[in-house]
Structure formats: C-alpha cells, structure tokens
Design an enzyme around this catalytic site. Structure first.
Site, short mmCIF file in Angstrom:
data_model
loop_
_atom_site.label_atom_id
_atom_site.label_comp_id
_atom_site.label_asym_id
_atom_site.label_seq_id
_atom_site.Cartn_x
_atom_site.Cartn_y
_atom_site.Cartn_z
CG HIS A 163 55.51 8.95 15.31
ND1 HIS A 163 54.74 8.14 15.82
CD2 HIS A 163 55.49 9.34 14.21
CE1 HIS A 163 54.15 7.71 14.56
NE2 HIS A 163 54.83 8.67 13.74
CD GLU A 164 56.98 12.55 12.60
OE1 GLU A 164 57.26 12.47 11.54
OE2 GLU A 164 55.82 12.46 12.97
CG HIS A 167 58.68 7.95 10.79
ND1 HIS A 167 58.33 6.48 10.68
CD2 HIS A 167 57.59 8.73 11.06
CE1 HIS A 167 56.91 6.56 10.76
NE2 HIS A 167 56.52 7.70 11.21
CD GLU A 241 52.58 6.51 10.65
OE1 GLU A 241 52.81 7.20 12.01
OE2 GLU A 241 53.59 6.90 9.93
#
Length: 633
Positions: A163-164, A167, A241
């Site tokens: 997930h990070e 980004h 998100e």
C-alpha cells in the site's frame, strides 16, 4: 488503472489541490478584511488602502509560512520520519521483527524496480500504522509503527508495505509532502491570532480594546483556515486511500493480507491511533489508517468496514465483533502467526543465462510498477540469491560506493587497471581497491538479473553520504561510463541510472513528478533511442534495421523514419535522456511498448536484453519488475 494512468491522475489531483487552496486562501483573506472593516468601524478610520495592505499582509504571511515549512522538509522523507521521533532500522537488524520488516520492504523494492527506501520505526506506538514520505522514489522513506511489526503476520505486513509503495509509485507521496507545507500556510493565521490575543489579553491600557478585537478577528480567520485544511486533507485523501488499497492488491495479487491488516486495526483497542508521535496531525493524510480521533466528515480515510468490504465483499460487521472478542483474550502475534501459517518466503532458483523471456508489449506496459504475485516470489528469490557477504557490503555506507563501481568495471585486466587508477584519483585508493576486489570475487559470477537489485538495495546506504561526496561519486560514475573502452550497453545505461538517482537524491525537491511533452516534441530523441538499442542489440545490420522498424512502427503513425545507427555510439543518448523523461505519461506508455518491440522483435528476449530494457525504463522513471522466465525452476 495502470501506472501511466495513475501518473496522469496525480497531475489532476495536484491541480485539484491548487484550486482548493486558492479558494481557502480567498475565504481567509475575505474574513481578515471583514475583521479590518469591523475594527475600522469602531475606530472611525476606513480606507481602501488599509484593506489592500491587510490583504497583502495576510497573503504574504501565509506564503512565507508555507515556503518556510516546505524548506524545512527539503531533505525529503527521512526528515519527516525523524521529526516524528522515528528511529532508522539497521541494515542488518538483530531483532527478528525488524529483520522480517526489512526483508519484506527489500522484496517489494526489487519486485517493483525502484530504489530501496530508507526504513524507520515508531517504536513507542502500539497502533497499527505506516506511511511513506518523500518527493520521489529516490528519497522515499517508509515508517512503520512497532504495533504493525509486532501484530501483523508476514502477508499482512506485505499488504501494508505494498500500500505504501503504491503511494511512492503513483505520485501521491510528493503531493502529500507538499500538502504539509501548503496547509501549514493556511493555518498559520490561527497561531498568529492566538499569540496576539495572549499578548494583549488582560492589559488595561488605552487602545488595547481594538487590539483585542483585531486579534480575535485574526483568530477567527485562522480557525477557518484550520477548518479548510482538515476539509482539503479529507477530500484529497479518502479516494486516494481506496486507490492505494486497490494498487496494493495489484502488487500482491491477494486480498487476504491487506484485509487482515485492516481487520486487526478495526478489532484491536489500539487500532491505528498514534499516541506519542510528534506532529501526527500534520501527517494524518499520509497514514495507512486513521491516526487521530475526530469527526467523521474530517476523516482522512474511508471507514474501515468499507475498505475491508472492497477487498472481501461478503464480510459483515458481525465478523469484526468475533475478532474483537478473540483478540480481547489473546492479542495477535505476527511472528507466531508466520510460523503457524508457514509464511516464510520460498527459495527460488535463477534462470539459465541463455533463457528467453516471452514478452508482449501490452503486458509489459501493464507490469510497469505493478509486479504480479509470482514476481514478488521471484523478488524474494533474487534477494536470497545475492551472496550474504555481498549483501552485507552493499548496505554499508563505507562499502556501497565500491560495490556499485565494481558493476561498471571492465572484464579485461588492462582496462580494469586504468579504471582503478581513475577511481583512485577521484575517490581514493581504498575505494578503488575494494571495487576491484568485489569485481574479482563477484563481478563475473553475478547473474545479470541481480545487478539492478544490488544497486537498489545499496541506495539507502549511498544516500547517507554528504551531498559533496555524492557529487564526487556521481562524477566518477560519469567518467567511467564515458571513458573510451569496453563499456557495454548495459553498463552505460546502469551508470546513467545511478547518475539520475544520485542527482535526485541530492536535490529531491527539484525532481519533476511527471512531464508534459507530447511524442511529437521528442520524435528525434525517440528515433535515436530506438536506433541505438537496435544497433547495440544486433550485430547483423539487417536484424538491427528490422528491430528499429518494429519499434518505430509501434510508436509513429504513417511512414517509419529511416534507420541510421548513431555515429557517436551510446554517448549519442546523453542529451536524449532528459528530454525523453519529460514525456507525458501517455507518451511514455507508447514509448515503453515500442522499446519492447524493438529489443524483442520476435516477442522473445534474452535475460540480458530484458535487464537492459529494465534499466532504460528505470532511467525514464517507468520501473519494471524483473523480467524472468515464468515459472522459475
């Protein structure tokens, strides 16, 4: 969305943020002016010049505050992590939880084809949370809470880290850092009002009544700024998100890990709250989970149940109640779950040097910054295939320069001796000697697919050198790749990649997130790149011409340009790289597909050619996962 569509969406979000900020600033200035009118009404003095000066003063105060805060973040992601009280994870952690965390991050870095980010831990935080910060992948830092390390199993931790990484790759991270500075600017008037009110409150001297009124007006205007800051963060962050969750699933190709992490946040008393970290409010929009309590309409993240249901549509709230009861009795232990579930990564072998990779241009475009599940397993195998002694060297600041330089050394002893002298002249005899020793032990034996991961893993250690040292090192790399000799296409491109990454690491704020040029504006550079790679990859001029034509026909409409091998060889590309990197996302997507056709005109490539494609794409900031025969035997 694929990588290029995400990049285009990041541009749209940046414009959206600018419009929101402009509206917020206009409202704040209007309120300041209303306060001036109120004060002027009491004093009997009213002038349009006063309104203009007040408006300019308020605008200047917000602008200076924003610029100051952005300047304080100029060091990139690591400065944000350290400012929150995080501590950096050692290159070779003794603690098993930290070692597992580092292994997971290394695997995803290798699989996604980007430099290994610096890694930090908020050791006093029991909640499950994480965030990525920085201006570009070359200065990224990932911070994880101790609660996440302790309570998540390997699959769940992998989902959070993926997930990070989404980004980092999608352009969200840079926008997040800029939001910190810009939102600080529109909230600074509230602090100015509080301090002004504190100074004048309780004093009974003549004229202070107006000062109190002015301070209150400033405080009200500043409070509106706080309101807008929270609203903007919520508006920008929530949808992003959801997209990052979807991207994480694309990374890992399984939903159970990410969903399991979200369930633990929802089911544990500590949730994702940050209780001790400094400046948690400032970074709330960057976190994996909601870090602070507050009103739902100011929430920077979608509701947890909605995020879980996006991953597991059949999940119901009753499932959360059962999990809360179970974890209320026994708190989850991630490392113990790993053992029970058998989540240690499998060891995989490397392909033979003569292996062929089957590639389709459209599939490669989809793979940019989007590794599949089997590619994550391959990345774990690549990390394990690196000799432990070599791994120990590349993660040490005092040895990483020598390891990277060893990858650029020539195989011929006489050429290598000249290169050793060049390195010794610029960086000293110890670095030159160590580079030669590393090349002697591992240079010839190192599999082609391990060279890029090795550079990636060494990047955090390299960034710990001073900017002056990095500049000298970059100049040394430049001298090596432009030294007349046996420089191969791969080592030339690898050297250029190191130069690009070092330049970005020295000045992360100056890195452009994405270009805006159309293909027609860089037609000459595209033709040059296709011709250079076709010429370098084929000894037979006829085969080279066919490879060039295959790429050119995929890139340009109408008649393909004529094939002309570059007279200056590889160095003809020196001036083309910066222009090509300025291409808009859609143009880069077309260029990557054309490169695949040119390098592998028959749809197949040798592993060495596939690695060359990866390096070229990395220079253009389109990171490719390792392109290996699948499955690996």
């Amino acid at each position: 969305m694929n990588f290029f569509e995400h990049q285009a969406a990041a541009r749209r979000r940046s414009r959206q943020l600018m419009w929101m900020l402009a509206g917020a600033v206009a409202c704040i200035i209007a309120l300041v002016d209303m306060g001036v009118l109120l004060v002027a009404g009491f004093s009997g003095v009213l002038s349009w010049r006063v309104l203009v000066l007040t408006s300019l003063a308020a605008l200047a105060t917000m602008a200076v505050a924003a610029l100051w805060r952005l300047s304080s973040l100029r060091e990139g992601g690591a400065s944000i992590a350290l400012g929150m009280g995080a501590e950096e994870v050692d290159a070779a952690p003794v603690d098993s939880a930290r070692r597992r965390l580092r292994n997971v991050v290394e695997e995803i870095a290798i699989a996604s084809g980007v430099p290994m980010p610096r890694l930090f831990v908020l050791s006093s935080e029991d909640g499950i949370n994480a965030f990525a910060a920085g201006y570009a992948p070359t200065d990224a830092a990932i911070t994880v809470t101790a609660g996440a390390m302790r309570q998540l199993n390997r699959d769940e931790l992998q989902g959070v880290i993926a997930h990070e990484f989404s980004h980092i790759l999608n352009g969200d991270m840079r926008l997040n850092v800029r939001m910190i500075g810009l939102l600080f600017g529109i909230t600074v008037l509230a602090e100015c009002g509080r301090k002004a009110l504190h100074v004048v409150r309780g004093r009974g001297r003549s004229g202070l009544g107006l000062a109190v009124l002015a301070a209150l007006a400033l405080l009200v205007a500043g409070s509106v700024g706080l309101f807008f800051a929270k609203l903007i963060k919520a508006a920008i962050s929530r949808q992003r998100e959801f997209l990052a969750d979807a991207s994480a699933v694309q990374f890992t190709r399984q939903t159970s890990g990410l969903a399991g992490a979200l369930k633990k946040i929802a089911g544990l008393p500590t949730g994702s709250r940050l209780s001790h970290a400094q400046g948690a409010e400032e970074v709330s929009h960057m976190l994996f989970g909601e870090g602070l309590d507050g009103l739902d309409w100011f929430a920077t993240h979608p509701p947890l149940l909605a995020r879980i249901r996006m991953l597991e549509p059949g999940f119901r709230e009753g499932g959360l109640r059962a999990l809360r009861e179970r974890w209320g009795q026994v708190s989850p232990d991630g490392l113990a779950e790993d053992l029970a579930l058998g989540l240690a990564p499998d060891t995989v072998g490397l392909p033979a040097a003569s292996s062929q990779v089957l590639l389709q241009p459209s599939q490669v475009v989809t793979q940019v910054a989007r590794p599949a599940l089997h590619e994550l397993a391959q990345a774990a195998g690549l990390r394990q295939a690196i000799d432990p002694q070599l791994h120990a060297l590349v993660v040490q600041p005092q040895a990483v320069q020598a390891v990277i330089l060893a990858l650029l050394l020539d195989g011929a002893p006489e050429r290598r001796a000249a290169q050793q002298a060049l390195i010794a002249q610029r960086l000293g005899a110890p670095v030159a000697g160590q580079a030669v020793r590393v090349h002697r032990v591992w240079g010839q034996a190192l599999h082609p697919v391990l060279r890029l991961p090795l550079v990636s893993l060494g990047f955090p250690a390299l960034r710990q050198h001073t900017p002056e040292d990095l500049q000298v090192f970059s100049a040394t790399v430049d001298a090596l790749i432009h030294d007349q000799g046996g420089m191969t296409t791969f080592t030339y491109c690898l050297g250029w990649l190191v130069r690009v990454q070092l330049r970005e690491a020295r000045r992360p704020r100056m890195v452009r997130q994405h270009g805006a040029l159309a293909l027609s504006a860089v037609r000459a550079e595209c033709v040059l790149l296709l011709a250079t790679l076709a010429h370098a990859g084929h000894e037979d001029p006829i085969q080279a011409q066919r490879a060039f034509r295959a790429g050119a026909q995929a890139l340009f409409t109408g008649a393909a340009p004529p094939y002309r091998p570059p007279s200056a060889g590889l160095h003809a590309l020196d001036g083309a790289w910066p222009r090509l990197d300025e291409l808009a996302p859609a143009g880069k997507q077309q260029l990557v597909a054309a490169l695949v056709r040119a390098i592998g005109q028959d749809g197949r490539m040798a592993v060495e050619e596939a690695e060359l494609l990866r390096v070229v794409c990395a220079i253009l900031h389109c990171p490719l996962p390792p392109q290996l025969p699948s499955p690996i035997a």
